[in-house]
Enzyme design. Structure first.
Site, PDB file in Angstrom:
ATOM      1  N   GLY A 145       0.808  -1.113  -0.020  1.00  0.00           N
ATOM      2  CA  GLY A 145      -0.001   0.019   0.110  1.00  0.00           C
ATOM      3  C   GLY A 145       1.106   1.206   0.048  1.00  0.00           C
TER       4      GLY A 145
ATOM      5  CG  MET B 290      -4.437   8.795   2.059  1.00  0.00           C
ATOM      6  SD  MET B 290      -3.901  10.170   1.202  1.00  0.00           S
ATOM      7  CE  MET B 290      -4.168  11.290   2.617  1.00  0.00           C
TER       8      MET B 290
ATOM      9  CB  SER C 262       2.723   4.221   2.214  1.00  0.00           C
ATOM     10  OG  SER C 262       2.395   3.067   2.700  1.00  0.00           O
TER      11      SER C 262
ATOM     12  NE  ARG D 255     -18.153  -2.105   5.750  1.00  0.00           N
ATOM     13  CZ  ARG D 255     -18.709  -2.223   7.016  1.00  0.00           C
ATOM     14  NH1 ARG D 255     -17.883  -1.285   7.527  1.00  0.00           N
ATOM     15  NH2 ARG D 255     -19.719  -2.865   7.124  1.00  0.00           N
TER      16      ARG D 255
ATOM     17  NE  ARG E 120     -15.696  -5.531  10.805  1.00  0.00           N
ATOM     18  CZ  ARG E 120     -15.330  -5.705  11.935  1.00  0.00           C
ATOM     19  NH1 ARG E 120     -16.290  -6.256  12.687  1.00  0.00           N
ATOM     20  NH2 ARG E 120     -14.029  -5.622  12.259  1.00  0.00           N
TER      21      ARG E 120
ATOM     22  CG  ASN F 124      -9.068  -5.617   2.480  1.00  0.00           C
ATOM     23  OD1 ASN F 124      -8.844  -5.337   1.557  1.00  0.00           O
ATOM     24  ND2 ASN F 124      -9.710  -4.590   3.317  1.00  0.00           N
TER      25      ASN F 124
ATOM     26  CB  VAL G 228      -1.412  -1.103   8.967  1.00  0.00           C
ATOM     27  CG1 VAL G 228      -2.097   0.345   9.198  1.00  0.00           C
ATOM     28  CG2 VAL G 228      -0.137  -0.989   9.725  1.00  0.00           C
ATOM     29  N   GLY G 229      -3.456  -2.876   7.438  1.00  0.00           N
ATOM     30  CA  GLY G 229      -4.654  -2.671   6.668  1.00  0.00           C
ATOM     31  C   GLY G 229      -5.852  -3.477   7.182  1.00  0.00           C
TER      32      GLY G 229
ATOM     33  CG  ASP H 245      -6.689   1.495  18.342  1.00  0.00           C
ATOM     34  OD1 ASP H 245      -7.395   2.243  17.693  1.00  0.00           O
ATOM     35  OD2 ASP H 245      -6.175   0.717  17.920  1.00  0.00           O
TER      36      ASP H 245
ATOM     37  CG  HIS I 201      -7.757  -1.164  14.793  1.00  0.00           C
ATOM     38  ND1 HIS I 201      -7.323   0.143  15.402  1.00  0.00           N
ATOM     39  CD2 HIS I 201      -8.082  -0.825  13.425  1.00  0.00           C
ATOM     40  CE1 HIS I 201      -7.364   0.997  14.762  1.00  0.00           C
ATOM     41  NE2 HIS I 201      -7.632   0.724  13.292  1.00  0.00           N
TER      42      HIS I 201
HETATM   43  N1  LIG Z   1      -4.668  -0.228  12.349  1.00  0.00           N
HETATM   44  C1  LIG Z   1      -4.772   1.016  12.473  1.00  0.00           C
HETATM   45  O1  LIG Z   1      -4.705   1.579  13.231  1.00  0.00           O
HETATM   46  C2  LIG Z   1      -5.176   1.901  11.250  1.00  0.00           C
HETATM   47  C3  LIG Z   1      -5.335   3.207  10.999  1.00  0.00           C
HETATM   48  C4  LIG Z   1      -5.759   3.713   9.997  1.00  0.00           C
HETATM   49  C5  LIG Z   1      -5.951   3.229   8.634  1.00  0.00           C
HETATM   50  N2  LIG Z   1      -5.951   1.686   8.897  1.00  0.00           N
HETATM   51  C6  LIG Z   1      -6.193   0.948   7.672  1.00  0.00           C
HETATM   52  O2  LIG Z   1      -4.934   1.159   6.728  1.00  0.00           O
HETATM   53  C7  LIG Z   1      -5.387   0.937   5.252  1.00  0.00           C
HETATM   54  C8  LIG Z   1      -4.802   1.910   4.317  1.00  0.00           C
HETATM   55  O3  LIG Z   1      -5.231   2.924   4.623  1.00  0.00           O
HETATM   56  P1  LIG Z   1      -4.837   4.261   3.659  1.00  0.00           P
HETATM   57  O4  LIG Z   1      -5.247   5.556   4.426  1.00  0.00           O
HETATM   58  O5  LIG Z   1      -3.250   4.357   3.720  1.00  0.00           O
HETATM   59  O6  LIG Z   1      -5.436   4.015   2.404  1.00  0.00           O
HETATM   60  P2  LIG Z   1      -5.170   4.411   1.170  1.00  0.00           P
HETATM   61  O7  LIG Z   1      -6.797   3.905   0.274  1.00  0.00           O
HETATM   62  O8  LIG Z   1      -4.672   5.669   0.934  1.00  0.00           O
HETATM   63  O9  LIG Z   1      -4.240   3.475   0.515  1.00  0.00           O
HETATM   64  C9  LIG Z   1      -4.125   2.116   0.160  1.00  0.00           C
HETATM   65  C10 LIG Z   1      -3.311   1.700  -0.777  1.00  0.00           C
HETATM   66  O10 LIG Z   1      -3.195   0.304  -0.999  1.00  0.00           O
HETATM   67  C11 LIG Z   1      -3.290   0.021  -2.156  1.00  0.00           C
HETATM   68  N3  LIG Z   1      -3.586  -1.630  -2.292  1.00  0.00           N
HETATM   69  C12 LIG Z   1      -4.837  -2.083  -2.399  1.00  0.00           C
HETATM   70  N4  LIG Z   1      -4.749  -3.258  -2.379  1.00  0.00           N
HETATM   71  C13 LIG Z   1      -3.312  -3.803  -2.355  1.00  0.00           C
HETATM   72  C14 LIG Z   1      -2.706  -4.945  -2.510  1.00  0.00           C
HETATM   73  N5  LIG Z   1      -3.351  -6.041  -2.872  1.00  0.00           N
HETATM   74  N6  LIG Z   1      -1.295  -4.931  -2.472  1.00  0.00           N
HETATM   75  C15 LIG Z   1      -0.788  -3.801  -2.425  1.00  0.00           C
HETATM   76  N7  LIG Z   1      -1.478  -2.685  -2.214  1.00  0.00           N
HETATM   77  C16 LIG Z   1      -2.706  -2.472  -2.147  1.00  0.00           C
HETATM   78  C17 LIG Z   1      -4.142   0.859  -2.972  1.00  0.00           C
HETATM   79  O11 LIG Z   1      -4.019   1.111  -4.495  1.00  0.00           O
HETATM   80  C18 LIG Z   1      -3.809   2.186  -1.927  1.00  0.00           C
HETATM   81  O12 LIG Z   1      -2.742   2.846  -2.729  1.00  0.00           O
HETATM   82  C19 LIG Z   1      -6.899   0.702   5.315  1.00  0.00           C
HETATM   83  O13 LIG Z   1      -7.406  -0.466   5.497  1.00  0.00           O
HETATM   84  C20 LIG Z   1      -7.201   1.498   6.812  1.00  0.00           C
HETATM   85  O14 LIG Z   1      -8.626   1.087   7.173  1.00  0.00           O
HETATM   86  C21 LIG Z   1      -5.409   1.099   9.916  1.00  0.00           C
END
Ligand SMILES: NC(=O)c1ccc[n+]([C@@H]2O[C@H](COP(=O)([O-])OP(=O)(O)OC[C@H]3O[C@@H](n4cnc5c(N)ncnc54)[C@H](O)[C@@H]3O)[C@@H](O)[C@H]2O)c1
Length: 437
Positions: free
Chosen positions: A101, A105, A107, A182, A188, A195, A219-220, A249, A277
């Protein structure tokens, strides 16, 4: 998809016939530093030779097309020989960090922290191996270009690709951020499946090509169950090496406790997030401390702790989305950096940190076979142990039971992805963080 075929606007290329291996990237002698900066999803490799007193422009001897989707990028393909500066003599062996990813955002904040040395330290050269999706590949090139333009001395290699079997090769850290958002009207359970399939594939890829001791931070979302799927598909990697990120958190809970107590947040310690989470997560104020004292002795308003504080932490992500129009990215990146630093530096005496880890052998009586956020301590060697001296009361146990039930239901829902039979989805309620699409 077609591989982007870029030619460098600034340098000519010298073809290097063999793929460079990370262990050969950095070699130090008493007077010279020899290192190779790699980068190309692009067809050409480049070699530049220079020293402090002499810099030679690279000379192109060959260019060739390649279908390799994970290879070094731009300036990171170049090989330099230059006289080492004194400080580089103390540099450690290069480490490989895979980030999925990488065009997203979170990253966009995290990669620059990693490359700056803020996370792994000022003497630790790193290679970044960036995984994107087909759709995000062009954006990934943009990210790599920004890294290129940032001139980070510790960033020795950048490679980008969309095949986890290539990108995860020799990874010592895997930060799995990429996930599908989503969509409107998506249940869900559907998200868990979509995912989950990504994390099953990435688990298999890690199992096949990553370092046997790779540390994985998922993280995803839904990150606990994604981490469970990932570890179940990577049987050759210790289950203990897999983490689901709950550090954000924990940081949010610390902030709220500090605010209520009127202290700076470095005075708040021993905060555990238990469980998932999601909005069933349990921020533990029973064991937490402010200025070394139990929180309940400092914050006398126990009704606030049980009702407002708990819900505020559980729903903080949703509120942020309402305000900001998108989910937290910068503070999530900070918390990923914190999570890594907690594993590579000894935990301060008496304190601990939260991480979603495999429950097998846990001392708290939590169901085995889950990825559940619990209190951990580390000696700084990348490993951790669970904290034993925590206390429970009825309130805390009741809350933990609820989040445990949710994770057990999620686990049943992805049984087809963990090798545990036929999936059966009976999720109690929709408890994804509000607004987390
Ligand atoms: N655990 C936590 O505390 C926490 C906090 C915030 C966000 N998140 C989660 O982190 C994830 C990413 O958030 P973000 O804001 O960076 O999202 P984002 O949509 O800005 O970026 C996600 C990126 O992942 C890419 N992607 C999708 N499928 C992929 C795959 N199979 N392999 C590689 N890349 C892939 C997308 O093209 C996109 O560029 C989300 O699932 C979000 O819910 C987790």
């Amino acid at each position: 998809m077609a591989v982007a075929e870029l030619t460098s606007p600034t340098v000519a290329y010298t073809h290097t016939p063999t793929r460079l291996h990370s262990s050969s990237q950095l070699s130090l002698s008493s007077t010279h530093l020899s290192f190779r900066l790699r980068r190309s999803f692009r067809p050409q490799n480049t070699r530049i030779t220079c020293s402090v007193d002499q810099v030679q422009a690279p000379v192109a001897v060959e260019t060739k097309k390649s279908t390799d989707k994970s290879d070094c990028f731009g300036v990171f393909c170049q090989t330099y020989d230059l006289r080492a500066e004194e400080e580089t003599k103390s540099w450690k062996k290069l480490i490989n960090i895979a980030v999925s990813g990488a065009a997203g955002m979170i990253s966009n904040h995290l990669l620059f922290k990693l490359a700056s040395g803020e996370v792994f330290g000022p003497n630790q050269p790193i290679a970044l191996k960036l995984l994107g999706s087909e759709r995000s590949f062009q954006a990934l090139e943009g990210v790599a270009m920004e890294l290129e333009d940032s001139l980070y001395p510790l960033l020795r290699e950048v490679s980008i690709g969309i095949n986890p079997y290539e990108v995860f090769e020799d990874a010592e850290w895997a930060l799995l951020i990429g996930a599908k958002p989503r969509g409107p009207g998506m249940e869900r359970a559907d998200l868990l499946d979509i995912n989950g399939q990504i994390f099953a594939e990435q688990g298999k890829a890690l199992n096949a090509v990553a370092s046997r001791n790779v540390k994985v931070i998922v993280v995803g979302n839904p990150c606990n169950t994604n981490a469970l799927i990932c570890l179940k598909n990577a049987p050759n990697i210790p289950a203990k090496n897999f983490h689901a990120l709950t550090r954000l958190d924990e940081n949010r809970a610390k902030c709220q406790l500090a605010l209520k107590a009127g202290v700076f947040y470095d005075k708040v310690s021993n905060v555990t997030i238990w469980g998932n989470h999601s909005t069933t997560q349990v921020p533990d104020f029973l064991n937490a401390r402010i200025n070394g004292l139990p929180v309940k002795e400092v914050i006398k308003d126990h009704k606030w702790l049980e009702e407002e504080f708990t819900e505020m932490v559980q729903k903080r992500g949703g509120l942020l989305i309402q305000k900001w129009g998108r989910s937290s990215a910068a503070s999530t990146a900070v918390s990923i950096a914190d999570a890594i630093k907690s594993l590579i530096t000894p935990t301060p005496e008496g304190d601990w940190f939260s991480s979603g880890v495999y429950t097998n052998g846990n001392p708290y009586g939590i169901a085995e076979g889950l990825v559940f956020s619990m209190p951990c301590r580390s000696k700084g060697d990348g490993d951790y142990e669970l904290v034993k001296d925590v206390i429970f009361d009825d309130y805390l146990l009741k809350k933990i039971t609820k989040t445990e039930a949710e994770l057990l239901a999620e686990k049943r829902c992805v049984a087809h992805l963990t090798g545990e039979g036929i999936a059966f989805c009976d999720l109690p309620e929709d408890t994804m963080l509000p607004g987390e699409m």
